[in-house]
Enzyme design. Structure first.
Site, PDB file in Angstrom:
ATOM      1  N   THR A   6       0.781  -1.393  -0.115  1.00  0.00           N
ATOM      2  CA  THR A   6      -0.032  -0.316   0.367  1.00  0.00           C
ATOM      3  C   THR A   6       0.928   1.548   0.302  1.00  0.00           C
ATOM      4  O   THR A   6       2.155   1.167   0.391  1.00  0.00           O
ATOM      5  CB  THR A   6      -0.735   0.163   1.118  1.00  0.00           C
ATOM      6  OG1 THR A   6      -1.672  -1.456   0.869  1.00  0.00           O
ATOM      7  CG2 THR A   6      -1.643   1.545   0.951  1.00  0.00           C
ATOM      8  N   ARG A  54     -12.404  -9.267  -0.344  1.00  0.00           N
ATOM      9  CA  ARG A  54     -12.277  -8.550   0.827  1.00  0.00           C
ATOM     10  C   ARG A  54     -11.639  -7.250   0.736  1.00  0.00           C
ATOM     11  O   ARG A  54     -11.815  -6.587  -0.456  1.00  0.00           O
ATOM     12  CB  ARG A  54     -11.103  -9.293   0.952  1.00  0.00           C
ATOM     13  CG  ARG A  54     -10.324  -9.237   1.512  1.00  0.00           C
ATOM     14  CD  ARG A  54      -8.727  -8.885   1.727  1.00  0.00           C
ATOM     15  NE  ARG A  54      -7.612  -8.113   2.811  1.00  0.00           N
ATOM     16  CZ  ARG A  54      -6.823  -7.390   2.988  1.00  0.00           C
ATOM     17  NH1 ARG A  54      -6.501  -6.756   2.183  1.00  0.00           N
ATOM     18  NH2 ARG A  54      -6.328  -7.025   3.932  1.00  0.00           N
ATOM     19  N   VAL A  55     -11.893  -6.622   1.945  1.00  0.00           N
ATOM     20  CA  VAL A  55     -11.616  -5.184   1.480  1.00  0.00           C
ATOM     21  C   VAL A  55     -10.196  -5.026   2.791  1.00  0.00           C
ATOM     22  O   VAL A  55     -11.054  -5.294   4.077  1.00  0.00           O
ATOM     23  CB  VAL A  55     -12.204  -4.098   2.062  1.00  0.00           C
ATOM     24  CG1 VAL A  55     -11.894  -2.886   1.673  1.00  0.00           C
ATOM     25  CG2 VAL A  55     -13.036  -4.322   0.680  1.00  0.00           C
ATOM     26  N   GLY A  56      -9.347  -4.641   2.724  1.00  0.00           N
ATOM     27  CA  GLY A  56      -8.529  -4.239   4.160  1.00  0.00           C
ATOM     28  C   GLY A  56      -9.094  -2.815   4.899  1.00  0.00           C
ATOM     29  O   GLY A  56      -9.936  -2.063   4.513  1.00  0.00           O
ATOM     30  N   ASP A  57      -7.551  -2.845   4.852  1.00  0.00           N
ATOM     31  CA  ASP A  57      -7.598  -0.942   6.224  1.00  0.00           C
ATOM     32  C   ASP A  57      -7.441   0.099   5.209  1.00  0.00           C
ATOM     33  O   ASP A  57      -8.277   0.724   5.478  1.00  0.00           O
ATOM     34  CB  ASP A  57      -6.761  -1.213   6.934  1.00  0.00           C
ATOM     35  CG  ASP A  57      -5.220  -0.918   6.518  1.00  0.00           C
ATOM     36  OD1 ASP A  57      -5.063  -1.615   5.873  1.00  0.00           O
ATOM     37  OD2 ASP A  57      -4.698   0.389   6.930  1.00  0.00           O
TER      38      ASP A  57
END
Length: 333
Positions: free
Chosen positions: A194, A222-225
């Site tokens: 990122t 899926r989704v991260g921060d």
């Protein structure tokens, strides 16, 4: 070490996840001497200034061009991270990002300005610059987050063009991965991760942006921060800003970037706040060593700091004092 030699942490990967093109990308980065964060002198009222996660030389250089010419922090962070979104050799951001398990390249991004306005897109396909779509969400809609097909449709309505995000390299890697479909996280195997960017302009105003293609071969959806305001990015113009990199699930659980900004509000330096942010995560994961997290923060005076779980995370900083890649200290040495 640079968007993740620190990162053995976050990509779902099999053997051979690091491609030749990714390694080539690392070699093209300018590699100035790395100054340990602990030895960096305190800076007072440094502005303009831009920092980003990892050794993204070209990204900070672009953001600095905007700031140096009198541009605002919001434009600087958007233009800065767009450089990495367009870089096909960076296989964890934008075009050329690795796909999910189903073979779809999905991108996440967010942006936040000095007034607390923010926009985000998650699981968006076929658009090279999710950070710019996120800005359009912020400026052109009453919403904060648009997802999936809705985000993609909105992007087309705003004039963005459809483009295949696969590259020859990432397509071949995916075909190879399908032979085993091994699903695991392996710390510090990727060379980049990122990109989160924070900037202060001549007016002393702060903005931030964060963009990613997420974990390689993640479960679809899926989704991260990274696109989550308060987790992957948070800005408070009275205090400062913070951004995160690494395994997003662990950052979300502590609302990491918001936590760090609040710690700075309470009087901690950016370095102290980042250290506390990582320690909060590790307190909930006592004894675990199978993931990586890195935090980067800046306060209103332009003081910066970073901290991570495992050695390897760096951040790049550009101001009138110079353009440096800075290594940070870690929870595990």
């Amino acid at each position: 070490m640079e968007r993740r030699k620190f990162i053995k942490n976050s990509s779902l990967s099999a053997a051979g996840l690091v491609s030749a093109s990714t390694l080539a990308a690392c070699k093209t980065d300018t590699k100035p001497e790395v100054a340990p964060a602990s030895t960096i002198p305190v800076q007072t009222a440094v502005k303009p200034i831009v920092v980003c996660t990892w050794n993204f030389f070209n990204a900070t250089e672009k953001a600095w061009e905007v700031l140096k010419s009198g541009g605002n922090a919001l434009d600087a962070v958007e233009q800065g991270v767009r450089v990495e979104e367009a870089d096909e050799t960076n296989e964890t951001v934008g075009k050329g990002g690795r796909p999910d398990r189903d073979g779809n390249v999905t991108l996440d991004a967010c942006i936040m300005d000095k007034d607390g306005n923010c926009g985000s897109v998650v699981c968006m396909q076929n658009i090279v610059h999710p950070v710019s779509v996120a800005r359009k969400v912020m400026e052109e809609t009453p919403h904060i987050i648009l997802a999936g097909k809705g985000a993609e449709k909105f992007a087309y309505e705003q004039g963005f063009k459809k483009e295949d995000l696969f590259t020859e390299s990432t397509r071949k890697q995916y075909e190879e991965w399908l032979k085993t479909s091994k699903y695991e996280t392996t710390i510090n195997i990727e060379n980049h991760d990122t990109i989160g960017m924070l900037a202060i302009d001549d007016n002393g105003d702060i903005a931030g942006a964060c963009t990613t293609s997420g974990m390689a071969y993640k479960v679809a959806g899926r989704v991260g921060d990274s696109p989550i305001i308060g987790a992957g990015l948070f800005i408070d113009n009275e205090v400062g800003g913070a951004t995160a990199t690494g395994v997003g699930e662990e950052v979300i659980r502590t609302v990491g970037s918001f936590l760090i900004v609040e710690l700075m509000r309470q009087g901690k330096s950016p370095q102290e706040a980042c250290e506390e942010g990582v320690k909060r995560i590790m307190k909930k994961n006592e004894g675990r060593k199978d993931f990586q997290i890195g935090f980067l923060a800046i306060n209103k005076n332009g003081e910066t700091g970073g901290y991570c779980v495992h050695p390897g995370f760096t951040y790049r900083e550009y101001s009138e004092n110079g353009h440096e890649n800075r290594e940070v200290t870690s929870f595990y040495e």
